[in-house]
Design a protein around this motif. Sequence first.
Motif, PDB file in Angstrom:
ATOM      1  N   ASP A  79      24.118  -6.634  -0.152  1.00 23.69           N
ATOM      2  CA  ASP A  79      23.199  -6.769   0.982  1.00 23.69           C
ATOM      3  C   ASP A  79      21.764  -6.503   0.568  1.00 23.69           C
ATOM      4  O   ASP A  79      20.832  -7.081   1.112  1.00 23.69           O
ATOM      5  N   PHE A  80      21.589  -5.603  -0.405  1.00 29.65           N
ATOM      6  CA  PHE A  80      20.239  -5.298  -0.890  1.00 29.65           C
ATOM      7  C   PHE A  80      19.628  -6.532  -1.552  1.00 29.65           C
ATOM      8  O   PHE A  80      18.476  -6.880  -1.318  1.00 29.65           O
ATOM      9  N   VAL A  81      20.412  -7.203  -2.356  1.00 25.56           N
ATOM     10  CA  VAL A  81      19.934  -8.421  -3.031  1.00 25.56           C
ATOM     11  C   VAL A  81      19.642  -9.509  -2.011  1.00 25.56           C
ATOM     12  O   VAL A  81      18.702 -10.296  -2.158  1.00 25.56           O
ATOM     13  N   GLU A  82      20.464  -9.542  -0.955  1.00 21.77           N
ATOM     14  CA  GLU A  82      20.269 -10.553   0.089  1.00 21.77           C
ATOM     15  C   GLU A  82      19.166 -10.168   1.060  1.00 21.77           C
ATOM     16  O   GLU A  82      18.910 -10.883   2.029  1.00 21.77           O
ATOM     17  N   ASN A  83      18.523  -9.025   0.855  1.00 18.95           N
ATOM     18  CA  ASN A  83      17.426  -8.568   1.719  1.00 18.95           C
ATOM     19  C   ASN A  83      17.889  -8.354   3.158  1.00 18.95           C
ATOM     20  O   ASN A  83      17.179  -8.665   4.111  1.00 18.95           O
ATOM     21  N   GLU A  84      19.105  -7.826   3.292  1.00 19.40           N
ATOM     22  CA  GLU A  84      19.686  -7.652   4.626  1.00 19.40           C
ATOM     23  C   GLU A  84      19.708  -6.185   5.065  1.00 19.40           C
ATOM     24  O   GLU A  84      20.229  -5.863   6.128  1.00 19.40           O
ATOM     25  N   LEU A  85      19.148  -5.300   4.241  1.00 19.68           N
ATOM     26  CA  LEU A  85      19.189  -3.879   4.584  1.00 19.68           C
ATOM     27  C   LEU A  85      17.909  -3.467   5.301  1.00 19.68           C
ATOM     28  O   LEU A  85      16.839  -4.051   5.083  1.00 19.68           O
TER      29      LEU A  85
ATOM     30  N   ALA B 168      17.452   0.362   2.117  1.00 20.65           N
ATOM     31  CA  ALA B 168      17.018  -0.378   0.932  1.00 20.65           C
ATOM     32  C   ALA B 168      16.351   0.558  -0.077  1.00 20.65           C
ATOM     33  O   ALA B 168      16.590   0.454  -1.290  1.00 20.65           O
ATOM     34  N   ASP B 169      15.539   1.480   0.397  1.00 20.22           N
ATOM     35  CA  ASP B 169      14.893   2.430  -0.504  1.00 20.22           C
ATOM     36  C   ASP B 169      15.924   3.317  -1.192  1.00 20.22           C
ATOM     37  O   ASP B 169      15.819   3.592  -2.402  1.00 20.22           O
ATOM     38  N   GLU B 170      16.934   3.766  -0.448  1.00 21.50           N
ATOM     39  CA  GLU B 170      17.980   4.605  -1.051  1.00 21.50           C
ATOM     40  C   GLU B 170      18.739   3.839  -2.127  1.00 21.50           C
ATOM     41  O   GLU B 170      19.000   4.359  -3.205  1.00 21.50           O
ATOM     42  N   VAL B 171      19.095   2.602  -1.817  1.00 19.50           N
ATOM     43  CA  VAL B 171      19.831   1.786  -2.791  1.00 19.50           C
ATOM     44  C   VAL B 171      18.962   1.517  -4.014  1.00 19.50           C
ATOM     45  O   VAL B 171      19.434   1.588  -5.153  1.00 19.50           O
ATOM     46  N   SER B 172      17.693   1.233  -3.760  1.00 23.45           N
ATOM     47  CA  SER B 172      16.777   0.955  -4.863  1.00 23.45           C
ATOM     48  C   SER B 172      16.683   2.155  -5.798  1.00 23.45           C
ATOM     49  O   SER B 172      16.726   2.015  -7.027  1.00 23.45           O
ATOM     50  N   MET B 173      16.566   3.329  -5.242  1.00 28.88           N
ATOM     51  CA  MET B 173      16.479   4.544  -6.069  1.00 28.88           C
ATOM     52  C   MET B 173      17.773   4.758  -6.845  1.00 28.88           C
ATOM     53  O   MET B 173      17.750   5.148  -8.022  1.00 28.88           O
ATOM     54  N   HIS B 174      18.911   4.486  -6.232  1.00 31.75           N
ATOM     55  CA  HIS B 174      20.189   4.678  -6.935  1.00 31.75           C
ATOM     56  C   HIS B 174      20.328   3.701  -8.094  1.00 31.75           C
ATOM     57  O   HIS B 174      20.817   4.053  -9.175  1.00 31.75           O
ATOM     58  N   ILE B 175      19.897   2.450  -7.861  1.00 26.34           N
ATOM     59  CA  ILE B 175      20.034   1.414  -8.889  1.00 26.34           C
ATOM     60  C   ILE B 175      19.316   1.820 -10.163  1.00 26.34           C
ATOM     61  O   ILE B 175      19.822   1.634 -11.285  1.00 26.34           O
ATOM     62  N   PHE B 176      18.135   2.400 -10.005  1.00 23.52           N
ATOM     63  CA  PHE B 176      17.360   2.745 -11.201  1.00 23.52           C
ATOM     64  C   PHE B 176      17.887   3.984 -11.908  1.00 23.52           C
ATOM     65  O   PHE B 176      17.428   4.315 -12.999  1.00 23.52           O
TER      66      PHE B 176
END
Lengths: 337, 197
Positions: free
Chosen positions: A12-18, A23-31
């Motif tokens: 969903d993050f890649v699809e810009n659906e969050l 989205a910020d939480e997922v982004s921080m986890h990804i890195f």
Amino acid sequence: MKCENYSNLIQDFVENELDTQTADEVSMHIFSCLRCEQEFELLTEEKELYAQFLFEIEPPKNLSARFRARLENESETVTAPILPEISFGERLANLFSLKKPLPVLSALSLLLVFGGVLSVKKSLDENAQLEMTGVAKTNGETLVNTPREELATNLPRIAVPRQFEKASLPISDLTIRKNEKNRQVTGSSQEKNATPRNAVRRNEKNNKSVITKPPVLSEEEKSRFHELQAFERDAARQIEKIEMLLRSFRNARYSEETAQYDVSFEKEQARKLLGANIKLRAQADFYGDFLTGEILDKVQTYLLDIANLENNPSTEAVLDIKQRVRNQNLIASLQSF
Amino acid sequence: MTYHASETIHNSTADLIAKAQRGDKEAFGLIFEYHHRFIYKFIYAMLGNAESAEELTQETFLGAYKNIQSLRGDATLKTWLCAIAKNMVYSSFRGKHRQLNQADEEIESLELTDHKNPSPDREILNKELHQKIAVALGALDEDKRMIFILKEMQQLSYKEIAEITGYGIPKLKTDLFRAKNEMRTRLRPYLEATNEV
């Protein structure tokens, strides 16, 4: 949140659906998670590949002209809204929760409805005919010499070239003004009150109203009109290309090897689009198309920022532009243009 | 003064729709100008045939013009047009238009350029990859293909795709997930070769 839970959100993050917070939480986890980062990069790379698949696909240039020719041949039919395929009796029965429709009640109701529709239709047809002559009928009285500006209040914003008007007026009003000019040339005041050349005439055979073609414009007016159409087409194309560019930039992936975002393609595209953007902005001002001009003005900032990125841009610089694109909801705005 | 682009855009579109609903063909012509490329790309990706895409694009907008009165205020113009295009495409699946998996020769004739200054090997590979994507797309069933195109290629939101298709968002997510897996399976050899060049 556990890593496997983030995995479900990465799609969903890649699809810009969050929403922004998730989205910020997922982004921080990804890195901070190698496995999720790899999954993110895979999905992003795929998405960029598929998004570019249609980038080069374009309809033929004469499609617009061909469509307009077909549209001209279509008779003017003001169709009723599409209704579900159930009979009136059945709907009436549903309304009163009857198991079987009552034929007499249905027939009586039908007669009442028809009577009402016919009287309203007659009134509407009279108004339509009067409207084409530049007058309006209100409250049973006919108002003559209604100022043209009042009639043009609900017409589209796009303006004719300023050479023809002191103030911006819609394109269709050019036709109305041409009609008036023709009437003045050919007729006396009595002829002015006669049926206008482009009035609604009733097709009695099939009971449909058909609006005749407006009178032919002068060569200069035709030329200006075609120029305006060409500008609108070019502007629409430009905005779509910019939309694609911003999407591609938003989906740009981070390279582990170089420790930076690979946005070389987007930089090149931004430079190419900048020249056209400047030209179209000037044309928008010339034609008085303020909406298009403002959109082009707004996106020009992003084109400049992307084009001016260094050859090896810092992560902060790239993320700053990405964040601004997202915060402005720019892509959605361009998409709905 | 804060400028809200989306509000102004919406008002302009509403003006055009209102004029088109009163029978103004010029206004509808502008609607065609703004939206026909999006609709053409969607139909092309679904059918894989340029000639059919041209024809159905025109049919879509002619149908839209005739039924413009049915456009409700709460529906966006683009999703409404897409819904009409989708119906046209599905009708054509049962008609004379060829499907994607039968149109390889047309795909080969497309002049697809790689805009990243590739080496000659990479350029050939990308053209081949584009063709393989087209063939893999055609191998998906119609619903998955449509959802994949609208989401991955044309970047619509789940909400917009739900308006077009009438499907719920959970079904869209499931179908998209499966479609992406199928595409990945079919394209894996070509994707790996692309990364090696």
